[in-house]
Design a protein around this motif. Structure first.
Motif, PDB file in Angstrom:
ATOM      1  N   THR A  18      65.000  -7.915 -87.816  1.00 57.36           N
ATOM      2  CA  THR A  18      65.531  -9.178 -88.339  1.00 57.36           C
ATOM      3  C   THR A  18      65.073  -9.391 -89.780  1.00 57.36           C
ATOM      4  O   THR A  18      65.855  -9.785 -90.641  1.00 57.36           O
ATOM      5  CB  THR A  18      65.054 -10.350 -87.462  1.00 57.36           C
ATOM      6  OG1 THR A  18      65.457 -10.105 -86.109  1.00 57.36           O
ATOM      7  CG2 THR A  18      65.665 -11.661 -87.914  1.00 57.36           C
ATOM      8  N   GLU A  19      63.810  -9.119 -90.056  1.00 56.94           N
ATOM      9  CA  GLU A  19      63.291  -9.318 -91.405  1.00 56.94           C
ATOM     10  C   GLU A  19      63.820  -8.243 -92.352  1.00 56.94           C
ATOM     11  O   GLU A  19      64.115  -8.519 -93.513  1.00 56.94           O
ATOM     12  CB  GLU A  19      61.754  -9.340 -91.387  1.00 56.94           C
ATOM     13  CG  GLU A  19      61.233 -10.427 -90.461  1.00 56.94           C
ATOM     14  CD  GLU A  19      59.833 -10.923 -90.788  1.00 56.94           C
ATOM     15  OE1 GLU A  19      59.179 -10.370 -91.684  1.00 56.94           O
ATOM     16  OE2 GLU A  19      59.398 -11.885 -90.115  1.00 56.94           O
ATOM     17  N   HIS A  20      63.933  -7.025 -91.836  1.00 56.85           N
ATOM     18  CA  HIS A  20      64.439  -5.903 -92.628  1.00 56.85           C
ATOM     19  C   HIS A  20      65.840  -6.227 -93.156  1.00 56.85           C
ATOM     20  O   HIS A  20      66.143  -6.006 -94.325  1.00 56.85           O
ATOM     21  CB  HIS A  20      64.470  -4.667 -91.745  1.00 56.85           C
ATOM     22  CG  HIS A  20      64.940  -3.412 -92.414  1.00 56.85           C
ATOM     23  ND1 HIS A  20      64.297  -2.869 -93.498  1.00 56.85           N
ATOM     24  CD2 HIS A  20      65.983  -2.587 -92.149  1.00 56.85           C
ATOM     25  CE1 HIS A  20      64.929  -1.758 -93.871  1.00 56.85           C
ATOM     26  NE2 HIS A  20      65.958  -1.571 -93.072  1.00 56.85           N
ATOM     27  N   TYR A  21      66.695  -6.757 -92.299  1.00 63.65           N
ATOM     28  CA  TYR A  21      68.071  -7.071 -92.686  1.00 63.65           C
ATOM     29  C   TYR A  21      68.239  -8.531 -93.098  1.00 63.65           C
ATOM     30  O   TYR A  21      69.363  -8.950 -93.390  1.00 63.65           O
ATOM     31  CB  TYR A  21      69.031  -6.765 -91.533  1.00 63.65           C
ATOM     32  CG  TYR A  21      69.232  -5.297 -91.279  1.00 63.65           C
ATOM     33  CD1 TYR A  21      69.839  -4.488 -92.238  1.00 63.65           C
ATOM     34  CD2 TYR A  21      68.808  -4.708 -90.094  1.00 63.65           C
ATOM     35  CE1 TYR A  21      70.024  -3.137 -92.010  1.00 63.65           C
ATOM     36  CE2 TYR A  21      68.986  -3.355 -89.844  1.00 63.65           C
ATOM     37  CZ  TYR A  21      69.597  -2.576 -90.816  1.00 63.65           C
ATOM     38  OH  TYR A  21      69.774  -1.231 -90.590  1.00 63.65           O
ATOM     39  N   ALA A  22      67.168  -9.295 -93.115  1.00 64.97           N
ATOM     40  CA  ALA A  22      67.239 -10.726 -93.421  1.00 64.97           C
ATOM     41  C   ALA A  22      68.308 -11.410 -92.576  1.00 64.97           C
ATOM     42  O   ALA A  22      68.983 -12.336 -93.025  1.00 64.97           O
ATOM     43  CB  ALA A  22      67.498 -10.945 -94.912  1.00 64.97           C
ATOM     44  N   LYS A  69      76.178 -15.159 -91.002  1.00 63.80           N
ATOM     45  CA  LYS A  69      76.075 -13.759 -91.430  1.00 63.80           C
ATOM     46  C   LYS A  69      76.988 -12.833 -90.617  1.00 63.80           C
ATOM     47  O   LYS A  69      76.632 -11.700 -90.286  1.00 63.80           O
ATOM     48  CB  LYS A  69      74.624 -13.280 -91.381  1.00 63.80           C
ATOM     49  CG  LYS A  69      73.708 -14.138 -92.263  1.00 63.80           C
ATOM     50  CD  LYS A  69      72.292 -13.637 -92.276  1.00 63.80           C
ATOM     51  CE  LYS A  69      71.298 -14.681 -92.769  1.00 63.80           C
ATOM     52  NZ  LYS A  69      71.394 -14.940 -94.198  1.00 63.80           N
ATOM     53  N   ARG A  84      61.565 -16.421 -96.752  1.00 70.17           N
ATOM     54  CA  ARG A  84      62.986 -16.579 -96.492  1.00 70.17           C
ATOM     55  C   ARG A  84      63.433 -15.661 -95.348  1.00 70.17           C
ATOM     56  O   ARG A  84      64.315 -15.993 -94.574  1.00 70.17           O
ATOM     57  CB  ARG A  84      63.764 -16.223 -97.766  1.00 70.17           C
ATOM     58  CG  ARG A  84      65.164 -16.778 -97.852  1.00 70.17           C
ATOM     59  CD  ARG A  84      65.818 -16.397 -99.178  1.00 70.17           C
ATOM     60  NE  ARG A  84      66.073 -14.967 -99.289  1.00 70.17           N
ATOM     61  CZ  ARG A  84      67.066 -14.325 -98.658  1.00 70.17           C
ATOM     62  NH1 ARG A  84      67.900 -15.000 -97.906  1.00 70.17           N
ATOM     63  NH2 ARG A  84      67.232 -13.031 -98.801  1.00 70.17           N
ATOM     64  N   ARG A  85      62.794 -14.488 -95.274  1.00 63.71           N
ATOM     65  CA  ARG A  85      63.179 -13.512 -94.265  1.00 63.71           C
ATOM     66  C   ARG A  85      62.406 -13.656 -92.960  1.00 63.71           C
ATOM     67  O   ARG A  85      62.646 -12.888 -92.024  1.00 63.71           O
ATOM     68  CB  ARG A  85      62.905 -12.098 -94.785  1.00 63.71           C
ATOM     69  CG  ARG A  85      63.908 -11.635 -95.783  1.00 63.71           C
ATOM     70  CD  ARG A  85      63.496 -10.297 -96.329  1.00 63.71           C
ATOM     71  NE  ARG A  85      64.450  -9.840 -97.316  1.00 63.71           N
ATOM     72  CZ  ARG A  85      65.276  -8.804 -97.129  1.00 63.71           C
ATOM     73  NH1 ARG A  85      65.229  -8.125 -96.023  1.00 63.71           N
ATOM     74  NH2 ARG A  85      66.123  -8.445 -98.063  1.00 63.71           N
ATOM     75  N   ASP A  86      61.502 -14.580 -92.884  1.00 66.02           N
ATOM     76  CA  ASP A  86      60.671 -14.734 -91.682  1.00 66.02           C
ATOM     77  C   ASP A  86      61.551 -14.772 -90.433  1.00 66.02           C
ATOM     78  O   ASP A  86      62.442 -15.612 -90.317  1.00 66.02           O
ATOM     79  CB  ASP A  86      59.858 -16.028 -91.804  1.00 66.02           C
ATOM     80  CG  ASP A  86      58.794 -16.108 -90.723  1.00 66.02           C
ATOM     81  OD1 ASP A  86      59.114 -15.814 -89.550  1.00 66.02           O
ATOM     82  OD2 ASP A  86      57.648 -16.444 -91.035  1.00 66.02           O
ATOM     83  N   HIS A  87      61.283 -13.869 -89.507  1.00 63.62           N
ATOM     84  CA  HIS A  87      62.170 -13.766 -88.339  1.00 63.62           C
ATOM     85  C   HIS A  87      62.171 -15.033 -87.496  1.00 63.62           C
ATOM     86  O   HIS A  87      63.139 -15.320 -86.805  1.00 63.62           O
ATOM     87  CB  HIS A  87      61.799 -12.554 -87.485  1.00 63.62           C
ATOM     88  CG  HIS A  87      60.502 -12.695 -86.745  1.00 63.62           C
ATOM     89  ND1 HIS A  87      59.278 -12.600 -87.363  1.00 63.62           N
ATOM     90  CD2 HIS A  87      60.248 -12.950 -85.448  1.00 63.62           C
ATOM     91  CE1 HIS A  87      58.332 -12.770 -86.457  1.00 63.62           C
ATOM     92  NE2 HIS A  87      58.881 -12.987 -85.294  1.00 63.62           N
ATOM     93  N   GLU A  91      60.479 -14.630-100.894  1.00 60.93           N
ATOM     94  CA  GLU A  91      61.437 -13.788-100.176  1.00 60.93           C
ATOM     95  C   GLU A  91      60.920 -13.464 -98.777  1.00 60.93           C
ATOM     96  O   GLU A  91      61.682 -13.457 -97.802  1.00 60.93           O
ATOM     97  CB  GLU A  91      61.679 -12.501-100.983  1.00 60.93           C
ATOM     98  CG  GLU A  91      62.670 -11.529-100.378  1.00 60.93           C
ATOM     99  CD  GLU A  91      64.091 -12.056-100.308  1.00 60.93           C
ATOM    100  OE1 GLU A  91      64.375 -13.074-100.971  1.00 60.93           O
ATOM    101  OE2 GLU A  91      64.899 -11.461 -99.586  1.00 60.93           O
ATOM    102  N   ILE A 140      64.754 -17.207 -89.347  1.00 63.56           N
ATOM    103  CA  ILE A 140      66.103 -16.675 -89.154  1.00 63.56           C
ATOM    104  C   ILE A 140      66.545 -16.843 -87.703  1.00 63.56           C
ATOM    105  O   ILE A 140      67.706 -17.132 -87.428  1.00 63.56           O
ATOM    106  CB  ILE A 140      66.153 -15.195 -89.599  1.00 63.56           C
ATOM    107  CG1 ILE A 140      66.027 -15.140 -91.125  1.00 63.56           C
ATOM    108  CG2 ILE A 140      67.433 -14.518 -89.142  1.00 63.56           C
ATOM    109  CD1 ILE A 140      65.942 -13.762 -91.715  1.00 63.56           C
TER     110      ILE A 140
END
Length: 640
Positions: free
Chosen positions: A530-534, A593, A243-246, A240, A249
RNA sequence: GCCGAGAUAGCACAGUAGGUAGUGCAGCCGAUUCGUAAUCGGCAGGUCGGGGGUUCAAAUCCCCUUCUCGGCUCCA
């Protein structure tokens, strides 16, 4: 935390926390043999289970059970011994440095001729599994320190010898696990077979004792859990995080890039990232003006002299770029904004009535960071601080700190961060200013935190040399901590620049200066966000807030009408009237998104309504475009 | 900066007995006008991070260099 267990048939029930007395020998044995008990505290002393042969009912004992953090550390520490044992079996010339447990797992630092590759980890894991299967006991032995030194000298373990030479006790303990002997304070699990789930994760270089002057060792990272399920959950968590790495993204959503031709650590903000940043900045400015700050702009370079006066050339030189010559005078690109703000303060005589003066600037600074530490937006060479400097009187200090704390928490909450770790850093060994001032400033900081009911830890001696500070680390949706906000009292610069105000007594006085940044740097904050909100930013921040999707060309006119209507209402709206199936358009918009998809078919065009699909996949009942615009506007204003 | 691993089309990746590069998506063109996460067909796109070397021949082997990634150290 420790827990007293009570057995009932074959099951063990938790009935009480803390230490207990007066256990029967039978109960005691049953507990010691329980798979849920890892270690024991006798009269507060942490011990191995194997060390205890009988129990004195008068002495309180505490059982360290697998649901405690302490037990997990012991367990992982044992896993690191097993790792070292396995490495020693495979690579005979391996020398061992330290192998502690961490909050996430464990590691061992090793010095050996073979250079490890990821494939080697598979072999080491295999060997570890064998050692675990053998279920050999961890046997604790006491040694006189000098005997231990001789022992590890004979074994050619120079790092252990060095560690031993710095231990003050006369007696030390070693652990023997089936012939693999390691210097260790313990405690350990009773037998290797108790390790139920572990995994080796990565290899890295690490300096002996963390000092870059020392030899670089090879570090193996791993983790261990009491159950396979917990291990699986942790590995999923790591996925996870990836996956969320800014950085990932940012590519998917086209937010920013870093380009070799421009240079490492320098950020190019693409349109989608830039509109988010602009939204953040607009919000920031509005709120600062409301909070009685005055907004400034200052240059990016200044004469070298300025940095001499400020002292940065003495204490911050390593982070500054080389000067450039302009008309035979040296200029320096700024690593900080403070000297500029001070110059503005000094540009006219200030009265005590004017204080506090609060200057704020989104100031872009450039700092040299070593190439190995750069990391996406989190660690860069050019960044914009949401900087402010508050000049106040001594009697205003506490009130100002309170205001800043309130303001910080308000801003952070708006961005969806509502839990924090707060640190108060106190006077370091090298410092400027009087002890009395330090005392006053530190108590002003702690008092403000107490008044706000904010929990904090004290970082003894970790303050900057010019004053104490409060650091606020925000916790993101994955419960990771990020350093963003900082509030620092400064006794140094007011002296160096000799800034004053005229008091009611008609005399000159020295103001106190506070540096503070709420988001820290816009780059890092944006990365964290960015990572906080994916990447699924809340509506008010989303680059595109809604997109109109047509089902066929027949409804193009109505779709255009809707789009224009929303655009007039300041909604960031796009229209996709390409010749594609609706499923495809929805997929595209979903991957981007975008919070709201406005779907227009013949039904909508005939009824003059629109159908809304929300980002989560649900549909809203059909509504008019006016209602939709009002809904969005309300949400945007409320920053929902 | 240090240790290790990498860099092939816009993106994600294949391509090890060295024999002048492939796949999917994206892009462009055409057909399709189709109601809630991928319609079909065609076309185009790369001096394989950069420089040097070995070789008849290098994405592939060697050296240097830049950058990226995982850490160490440091920090907003």
């Amino acid at each position: 935390m420790s827990i007293f267990l009570y057995y009932q048939e074959a099951n063990i029930n938790i009935i009480q926390e803390g230490a207990v007395k007066g256990l029967s020998p039978q109960d005691f044995q049953r507990l010691i043999n329980s798979p849920e008990v890892i270690a024991i505290k006798v009269d507060g002393q942490l011990k191995d289970l194997s060390e205890i042969t009988e129990i004195n009912p008068e002495v309180p004992v505490e059982f360290i059970t697998i649901n405690s953090k302490e037990a997990l550390h012991i367990y992982r520490h044992s896993a690191s011994h097993i790792l070292a044992h396995a490495v020693k079996e495979l690579y005979k010339d391996a020398n061992f440095a330290i192998g502690p447990s961490t909050d996430e797992g464990f590691y061992y630092d090793i010095d050996m001729s073979h250079t490890l590759s990821p494939e080697d980890l598979v072999q080491i894991e295999k060997k570890m599994t064998e050692i675990i299967k053998s279920n050999s006991p961890f046997v604790k032995k006491k040694l006189r320190r000098k005997d231990a030194i001789e022992f590890f000298k004979a074994r050619q373990e120079p790092y252990k010898v060095e560690l031993l030479q710095e231990i003050n006790d006369d007696e030390v303990t070693i652990y023997d696990e089936n012939g693999f002997i390691d210097l260790c304070r313990g405690p350990h699990i009773s037998k290797t077979g108790r390790i139920k789930a572990f995994k080796l994760l990565s290899i890295a270089g690490a300096y002996w004792r963390g000092d870059e002057k020392n030899k670089m060792l090879q570090r193996i990272y791993g983790t261990a859990f009491f159950t396979k399920e917990e291990l699986k959950a942790y590995l999923d968590y790591l996925e996870e995080v990836k996956r969320r790495d800014h950085r990932k993204i940012a590519k998917e959503l086209d937010l920013f890039s870093i380009n070799d031709d421009i240079g490492p650590g320098l950020i190019l903000w693409h349109p989608a990232g830039a509109i988010i940043r602009k939204t953040i900045e607009d919000f920031w400015r509005e709120e600062h003006i409301k909070a009685d700050y005055q907004i400034l702009y200052t240059p990016h370079i200044a004469r070298l002299n300025l940095w001499q006066t400020s002292g940065h050339l003495d204490f911050y030189k390593d982070n500054m770029y080389s000067p450039m010559d302009i008309d035979d005078i040296s200029y320096e690109i700024k690593p900080m904004n403070c000297p500029f703000h001070i110059s503005i303060y000094k540009s006219s005589l200030k009265s005590y009535r004017q204080l506090p003066i609060r200057y704020a600037e989104l100031g872009t600074v450039y700092r040299y960071e070593r190439s190995g530490v750069l990391h996406g937006l989190m660690r860069v060479r050019g960044f914009t601080q949401d900087d402010a400097h508050i000049f106040c009187r001594e009697d205003q200090l506490e009130q100002e700190i309170l205001k800043i704390l309130d303001f910080t928490i308000f801003i952070l909450k708006t961005f969806g961060f509502s839990s924090y770790n707060i640190y108060l850093s106190t006077r370091p060994e090298k410092y400027v200013g009087s002890l009395e001032n330090w005392q006053k400033a530190t108590s002003a900081l702690s008092k403000a935190l107490d008044l706000k009911g904010l929990q904090y830890e004290i970082d003894q001696g970790e303050g900057v040399f010019y004053g104490p500070k409060i650091d606020i680390k925000i916790k993101d949706s994955l419960n990771r901590s990020w350093q963003c906000s900082t509030i620092q009292v400064d006794f140094n610069l007011p002296e160096r620049f000799d800034i004053t105000y005229r008091g009611s007594d008609g005399k000159s006085h020295r103001p106190i200066m506070i540096h503070r940044a709420l988001m820290g740097s816009l780059e890092r904050f944006f990365g964290v966000l960015t990572e906080h909100y994916a990447g699924a930013f809340p509506l008010w921040l989303s680059p595109v807030q809604a997109i109109v999707l047509t089902i066929s060309e027949k409804v193009n006119d109505f779709a255009m009408e809707i789009t224009n209507h929303l655009k007039q209402k300041n909604i960031r709206i796009e229209l996709n009237n390409e010749n594609e199936k609706i499923g495809f358009k929805i997929r595209e918009a979903t991957l981007r998104k975008i919070p709201y998809l406005v779907i227009i078919g013949e039904k909508e065009a005939n009824d003059k309504v629109i159908t809304i699909r929300i980002r989560n996949g649900n549909n809203m009942p059909p509504m008019t475009v006016e209602d939709f615009a009002n809904l969005l506007t309300k949400q945007i204003i409320n920053k929902e």
